[in-house]
Design an enzyme around this catalytic site. Structure first.
Site, PDB file in Angstrom:
ATOM      1  N   LYS A  67     -91.164  16.249  50.457  1.00 49.44           N
ATOM      2  CA  LYS A  67     -90.105  17.272  50.341  1.00 49.44           C
ATOM      3  C   LYS A  67     -88.861  16.823  51.098  1.00 49.44           C
ATOM      4  CE  LYS A  67     -92.001  19.700  54.358  1.00 49.44           C
ATOM      5  NZ  LYS A  67     -92.890  20.795  54.802  1.00 49.44           N
TER       6      LYS A  67
ATOM      7  N   ARG B 141    -102.607  17.141  53.587  1.00 55.22           N
ATOM      8  CA  ARG B 141    -101.194  17.121  53.190  1.00 55.22           C
ATOM      9  C   ARG B 141    -100.304  16.583  54.307  1.00 55.22           C
ATOM     10  NH1 ARG B 141    -102.401  22.589  52.638  1.00 55.22           N
ATOM     11  NH2 ARG B 141    -100.785  22.963  54.207  1.00 55.22           N
TER      12      ARG B 141
ATOM     13  N   ARG C 149     -95.860  33.123  57.012  1.00 52.93           N
ATOM     14  CA  ARG C 149     -94.684  32.575  56.350  1.00 52.93           C
ATOM     15  C   ARG C 149     -94.944  32.746  54.854  1.00 52.93           C
ATOM     16  NH1 ARG C 149     -92.966  26.449  57.955  1.00 52.93           N
ATOM     17  NH2 ARG C 149     -94.218  26.045  56.107  1.00 52.93           N
TER      18      ARG C 149
ATOM     19  N   CYS D  63     -67.846  12.437  67.723  1.00 52.05           N
ATOM     20  CA  CYS D  63     -66.886  13.080  66.830  1.00 52.05           C
ATOM     21  C   CYS D  63     -67.492  13.238  65.438  1.00 52.05           C
ATOM     22  CB  CYS D  63     -65.603  12.253  66.762  1.00 52.05           C
ATOM     23  SG  CYS D  63     -64.907  11.892  68.395  1.00 52.05           S
ATOM     24  N   MET D  64     -66.717  13.799  64.519  1.00 58.56           N
ATOM     25  CA  MET D  64     -67.225  13.999  63.158  1.00 58.56           C
ATOM     26  C   MET D  64     -67.566  12.669  62.481  1.00 58.56           C
ATOM     27  SD  MET D  64     -65.425  15.831  59.883  1.00 58.56           S
ATOM     28  CE  MET D  64     -65.084  17.363  60.740  1.00 58.56           C
ATOM     29  N   ASP D  65     -66.702  11.660  62.734  1.00 61.18           N
ATOM     30  CA  ASP D  65     -66.790  10.414  61.988  1.00 61.18           C
ATOM     31  C   ASP D  65     -67.080   9.194  62.849  1.00 61.18           C
ATOM     32  OD1 ASP D  65     -65.607  11.924  59.799  1.00 61.18           O
ATOM     33  OD2 ASP D  65     -63.734  11.719  60.920  1.00 61.18           O
TER      34      ASP D  65
HETATM   35  C1  LIG Z   1     -94.063  20.223  55.317  1.00 58.71           C
HETATM   36  C2  LIG Z   1     -95.424  20.673  54.951  1.00 58.71           C
HETATM   37  C3  LIG Z   1     -96.531  19.837  55.165  1.00 58.71           C
HETATM   38  C4  LIG Z   1     -96.430  18.534  55.926  1.00 58.71           C
HETATM   39  O1  LIG Z   1     -96.288  18.829  57.301  1.00 58.71           O
HETATM   40  P1  LIG Z   1     -96.233  17.683  58.424  1.00 58.71           P
HETATM   41  O2  LIG Z   1     -96.252  18.414  59.704  1.00 58.71           O
HETATM   42  O3  LIG Z   1     -94.937  16.960  58.189  1.00 58.71           O
HETATM   43  O4  LIG Z   1     -97.402  16.809  58.195  1.00 58.71           O
HETATM   44  C5  LIG Z   1     -97.742  20.240  54.691  1.00 58.71           C
HETATM   45  N1  LIG Z   1     -97.891  21.434  54.058  1.00 58.71           N
HETATM   46  C6  LIG Z   1     -96.855  22.275  53.878  1.00 58.71           C
HETATM   47  C7  LIG Z   1     -97.069  23.585  53.194  1.00 58.71           C
HETATM   48  C8  LIG Z   1     -95.591  21.935  54.326  1.00 58.71           C
HETATM   49  O5  LIG Z   1     -94.567  22.782  54.149  1.00 58.71           O
END
Ligand SMILES: *Cc1c(COP(=O)(O)O)cnc(C)c1O
Length: 397
Positions: free
Chosen positions: A45, A230, A143, A323-325
């Site tokens: 992501k 994951r 969440r 700075c910005m740049d």
């Molecule tokens: C971002 C995310 C992960 C990965 O999390 P890490 O801490 O980067 O391993 C896994 N599952 C969900 C739902 C996430 O949003």
């Protein structure tokens, strides 16, 4: 590999260099830590945590990840558009999005409410095939996901949709609140709640897999791996347990560098950058590096005056405000011999050549390395992909 240099061949002003060999290494470390029978989903992501979702996805799949995970439908469709056919889960949607293209593209979709399920099933009818859904349970993070009170009706609706051929319930899943504290009692509470949610689906005649663990839990809690893990941050070589470089089995994949545009002498007593927060104590040589807060270098990184870059073979302090740049680097009274226009200043990297790391930045900023690497983006940052090139950090361009 995919070094998209302009026709002029000029080296990038600002380069976020991503080493896909490091990504492969990290995925192998994660696979080795994964319980037998569980598959690995590489989370890509936010454009691969700022590293580039497509090259990271290819590298992760090469190293034995068999799933990919993203947040949005656009992120998922971009991977399919790049020709990636691996199982792919997208998990955060509005119920008024059009799910038909995603269903047609074989993207697995997370569902956290009956409204979301109805929208996905509508997409499935229009796509002319069953949607693959992962029912998300809120097991304590509060969440995304359906809370226990809403779970029976979600499972019931999903079972009915499955019977109609509108969806296939692939998984029941959840996300941990305290994964970075492996012994925290909440992990077991969440696992028990996930099991109860899964049991309700099984009792309703469904046969979903289960998944719960992020990177931290992949590395520390094999008892929570279920059918799939994951990991995200560890794919990029950033240690989810905060172990420093040298103690972590992971290898940071991103090196952020920028090339010196100007070198000059200033006399003792001159102030540097906005507000003159730093004044030269002696005659000194300054190097001007064209990267700033618009590119992902937070202003507050130098509030304590401790920011450094690797330039001309050693760590040198950034002086005055970011700075910005641009930032200004003090090369010292004799620094004029060591630093030249066009040299590469390394802001952070794996740390092998002594450069700062994303973890160092996070410690200084009071944040996490996730925020550091995802903050590096924008039109002026050229992302380049290398495969195993780890020797050039800090060398002259
Ligand atoms: C971002 C995310 C992960 C990965 O999390 P890490 O801490 O980067 O391993 C896994 N599952 C969900 C739902 C996430 O949003």
């Amino acid at each position: 590999m995919a070094d998209l240099r302009p026709a002029s061949g000029a080296a990038a002003r600002i380069e976020a260099r991503v080493d896909v060999a490091a990504v492969r290494h990290n995925v192998r470390v994660l696979r080795a830590a994964t319980a037998p029978g569980a598959a690995v989903m590489a989370v890509v992501k936010a454009d691969g945590y700022g590293h580039g979702a497509v090259p990271v996805a290819h590298a992760a799949l090469d190293a034995g990840a068999t799933w990919l995970g993203v947040c949005t439908l656009d992120e998922a469709m971009a991977l399919r558009g790049a020709g990636i056919t691996a199982p792919l889960l997208s998990w955060l949607h509005l119920p008024d999005e059009d799910f038909a293209p995603a269903v047609a593209a074989g993207i697995d979709l997370s569902v956290a409410s009956r409204a979301h399920l109805a929208a996905v099933c509508d997409g499935a009818r229009r796509a002319g095939r069953a949607a693959r859904v992962h029912l998300k349970a809120d097991t304590g993070l509060s969440r995304n996901g359906a809370v226990a009170a809403d779970w029976p009706e979600l499972v019931d609706a999903a079972a009915k949709a499955a019977a109609e051929g509108e969806c296939e319930v692939v998984a029941v899943w959840s996300h941990l609140a305290h994964a970075d504290t492996p012994g925290h009692p909440m992990l077991d509470v969440q696992a028990a709640r996930l099991n109860a949610a899964w049991r309700a689906a099984v009792d309703r005649g469904l046969a979903p897999i289960r998944h719960l663990a992020n990177a931290a839990a992949t590395l520390t809690r094999p008892d929570l791996h279920f059918d799939l893990v994951r990991p995200g941050i560890a794919v990029y070589g950033l240690d989810p347990l905060g172990r420093p470089v040298g103690q972590s089995p992971l290898r940071p994949a991103m090196t952020l560098a920028a090339r010196v545009v100007l070198v000059k002498r200033i006399p003792a007593g001159e102030g540097v950058s906005y507000g003159h927060e730093w004044t030269a104590a002696t005659d000194t040589t300054l190097a001007l590096v064209p990267i700033g807060y618009a590119d992902g270098v937070p202003r507050r990184l130098n509030f304590g005056g401790r920011m450094q870059v690797l330039l001309g073979g050693r760590l040198r302090p950034v002086v005055g405000r970011v700075c910005m740049d641009q930032v200004v680097v003090d090369c010292g009274p004799g620094g004029g011999d060591a630093v030249a226009v066009g040299d590469r200043a390394v802001l952070f990297g794996p740390g092998d050549a002594g450069e700062p790391t994303a973890q160092d930045w996070a410690d200084e900023l009071g944040t996490i390395h996730y925020e550091v690497v995802t903050g590096v983006h924008g039109a002026r940052v050229r992302r380049t992909v290398v495969d195993g090139d780890d020797a050039t950090a800090g060398r002259r361009a």
